[in-house]
Enzyme design. Structure first.
Site, PDB file in Angstrom:
ATOM      1  N   ASP A   1     -47.517 -37.172  41.820  1.00 31.49           N
ATOM      2  CA  ASP A   1     -46.710 -38.392  41.726  1.00 31.49           C
ATOM      3  C   ASP A   1     -45.294 -38.068  41.250  1.00 31.49           C
ATOM      4  O   ASP A   1     -45.063 -37.045  40.610  1.00 31.49           O
ATOM      5  CB  ASP A   1     -47.343 -39.360  40.724  1.00 31.49           C
ATOM      6  CG  ASP A   1     -48.568 -40.029  41.296  1.00 31.49           C
ATOM      7  OD1 ASP A   1     -48.751 -39.979  42.515  1.00 31.49           O
ATOM      8  OD2 ASP A   1     -49.334 -40.607  40.510  1.00 31.49           O
TER       9      ASP A   1
ATOM     10  N   LYS B   1     -44.970 -42.838  44.251  1.00 30.95           N
ATOM     11  CA  LYS B   1     -45.570 -43.758  43.313  1.00 30.95           C
ATOM     12  C   LYS B   1     -44.839 -43.896  41.988  1.00 30.95           C
ATOM     13  O   LYS B   1     -44.902 -43.055  41.113  1.00 30.95           O
ATOM     14  CB  LYS B   1     -46.994 -43.327  43.011  1.00 30.95           C
ATOM     15  CG  LYS B   1     -47.913 -44.545  43.027  1.00 30.95           C
ATOM     16  CD  LYS B   1     -49.225 -44.130  42.634  1.00 30.95           C
ATOM     17  CE  LYS B   1     -50.234 -44.577  43.634  1.00 30.95           C
ATOM     18  NZ  LYS B   1     -51.521 -44.404  43.028  1.00 30.95           N
TER      19      LYS B   1
ATOM     20  N   MET C   1     -45.181 -50.291  32.242  1.00 35.36           N
ATOM     21  CA  MET C   1     -44.465 -50.915  33.365  1.00 35.36           C
ATOM     22  C   MET C   1     -44.014 -52.332  33.004  1.00 35.36           C
ATOM     23  O   MET C   1     -44.085 -53.233  33.832  1.00 35.36           O
ATOM     24  CB  MET C   1     -45.376 -50.956  34.611  1.00 35.36           C
ATOM     25  CG  MET C   1     -45.733 -49.573  35.116  1.00 35.36           C
ATOM     26  SD  MET C   1     -46.998 -49.574  36.397  1.00 35.36           S
ATOM     27  CE  MET C   1     -48.488 -49.679  35.429  1.00 35.36           C
TER      28      MET C   1
HETATM   29  C1  SAM Z   1     -48.173 -46.004  37.039  1.00 30.88           C
HETATM   30  S1  SAM Z   1     -48.183 -45.980  35.275  1.00 30.88           S
HETATM   31  C2  SAM Z   1     -49.060 -44.506  35.028  1.00 30.88           C
HETATM   32  C3  SAM Z   1     -49.597 -44.359  33.633  1.00 30.88           C
HETATM   33  C4  SAM Z   1     -50.272 -43.014  33.412  1.00 30.88           C
HETATM   34  N1  SAM Z   1     -51.448 -42.886  34.228  1.00 30.88           N
HETATM   35  C5  SAM Z   1     -50.620 -42.792  31.932  1.00 30.88           C
HETATM   36  O1  SAM Z   1     -51.807 -42.681  31.601  1.00 30.88           O
HETATM   37  O2  SAM Z   1     -49.691 -42.688  31.139  1.00 30.88           O
HETATM   38  C6  SAM Z   1     -46.512 -45.536  34.938  1.00 30.88           C
HETATM   39  C7  SAM Z   1     -45.998 -46.139  33.646  1.00 30.88           C
HETATM   40  O3  SAM Z   1     -46.465 -45.400  32.527  1.00 30.88           O
HETATM   41  C8  SAM Z   1     -45.475 -45.410  31.511  1.00 30.88           C
HETATM   42  N2  SAM Z   1     -45.031 -44.029  31.278  1.00 30.88           N
HETATM   43  C9  SAM Z   1     -45.452 -42.931  31.902  1.00 30.88           C
HETATM   44  N3  SAM Z   1     -44.861 -41.822  31.402  1.00 30.88           N
HETATM   45  C10 SAM Z   1     -44.026 -42.259  30.438  1.00 30.88           C
HETATM   46  C11 SAM Z   1     -43.126 -41.624  29.546  1.00 30.88           C
HETATM   47  N4  SAM Z   1     -42.957 -40.300  29.533  1.00 30.88           N
HETATM   48  N5  SAM Z   1     -42.425 -42.396  28.680  1.00 30.88           N
HETATM   49  C12 SAM Z   1     -42.590 -43.727  28.641  1.00 30.88           C
HETATM   50  N6  SAM Z   1     -43.430 -44.384  29.466  1.00 30.88           N
HETATM   51  C13 SAM Z   1     -44.135 -43.673  30.343  1.00 30.88           C
HETATM   52  C14 SAM Z   1     -44.342 -46.281  32.015  1.00 30.88           C
HETATM   53  O4  SAM Z   1     -44.570 -47.605  31.595  1.00 30.88           O
HETATM   54  C15 SAM Z   1     -44.503 -46.130  33.506  1.00 30.88           C
HETATM   55  O5  SAM Z   1     -43.876 -47.182  34.211  1.00 30.88           O
END
Ligand code: SAM
Length: 264
Positions: A48, A70, A183
């Site tokens: 991703d 994604k 998100m």
């Molecule tokens: C599609 S979701 C995936 C979540 C992922 N599977 C997890 O367990 O963290 C993507 C969202 O996760 C959050 N996210 C992922 N990585 C991040 C990071 N390094 N810092 C802040 N938020 C993060 C944000 O809200 C982002 O829009």
């Protein structure tokens, strides 16, 4: 090189098997050892957009790297096509890694990929990863629970499926509960209103944590009442999380104390 460990290595990834691997929140040092092994064993890695370059650099140099996109609603490939691609690569006998940000089964449609592969009779394993909420809270020094002020934590998404009804915010409005919204930037104003409409005080502390665990991490602090203004003024960008609850103020007070000690 994988370090010698006092327990047996897991069986290597087999031809035709898919490993759904969590890449963690960004910092490559937060990968699990099993994730690192799978990256070294893969023939093909479907990843991703959120997966950091530094983590892709750890993939077996002979493996094919395929970006399937994604990020919230900006899918490079529709989910159906990602499922089909995974299926085709496994049926062709490759050792397939599906690399997803954070944990593969939290808010990333990993459950749909798992279901599609299992339904087609493909052998699948899940390698958990540190989810963004846990990584971001640790990096910002915020305890998601604390026995004085947070009895539990909810992980929720601010991104609704088209046509889906809104979240039951009343279930997340207890004053002793931490809420982490994935998100949620685009919906920050309506989330703040919904929580307040369900009894959460406007003075409830909020942290917006952007690009957590990376060198670009930024932490903004405000309250539910000022969240919309803070987002408009400081323009945080995805990926970001909203951490809502008293633990945010607690962590800030510890930080001020520590800074006071350094000044004294
Ligand atoms: C599609 S979701 C995936 C979540 C992922 N599977 C997890 O367990 O963290 C993507 C969202 O996760 C959050 N996210 C992922 N990585 C991040 C990071 N390094 N810092 C802040 N938020 C993060 C944000 O809200 C982002 O829009």
């Amino acid at each position: 090189m994988t370090p010698a460990l006092p327990f047996p290595h897991p069986a290597p990834l087999r031809a035709g098997q898919v490993s759904l691997v969590g890449a963690g929140p960004g910092d490559p040092d937060l990968l699990t050892l099993k994730a690192l092994r799978r990256l070294a064993e893969a023939d093909v890695v479907l990843y991703d957009l959120l997966v950091a370059e530094e983590i892709l650099a750890l993939v077996n140099k002979r493996a094919r790297l395929v970006c399937v996109g994604k990020r919230a609603s900006r899918h490079t490939l529709p989910q159906q096509d990602i499922n089909q691609l995974l299926l085709r690569e496994a049926q062709a006998g490759w050792r397939v890694v599906r690399l997803k940000g954070g944990d593969p089964l939290l808010f990333g449609r990993g459950g749909e990929e798992l279901a599609a592969l299992l339904a087609a009779g493909i052998e699948v394993e899940v390698v958990p990863g540190i989810t963004a909420a846990v990584g971001a809270a640790a990096a910002a020094g915020i305890p998601l629970t604390h026995r004085d002020c947070a009895q539990g934590v909810s992980l929720v998404t601010g991104h609704r499926r088209d046509g889906a009804s809104g979240l039951d915010w009343a279930a997340h409005s207890g004053s002793e509960q931490t809420v982490v919204v994935y998100m949620g930037l685009g919906e920050a104003a309506s989330i703040a209103s919904a929580l307040q409409a369900n009894g959460r005080s406007g003075s409830t502390p909020v942290a917006i944590i952007e690009q957590a665990t990376t060198p670009r991490q930024r932490v903004l602090r405000c309250t539910l009442a000022t969240l919309a203004d803070c987002v408009a003024r400081d323009c945080p960008q995805p990926p970001a999380l909203l951490v809502i609850g008293k633990v945010v103020a607690l962590a800030a007070s510890w930080q001020r104390q520590a800074e006071g000690c350094l000044v004294d």
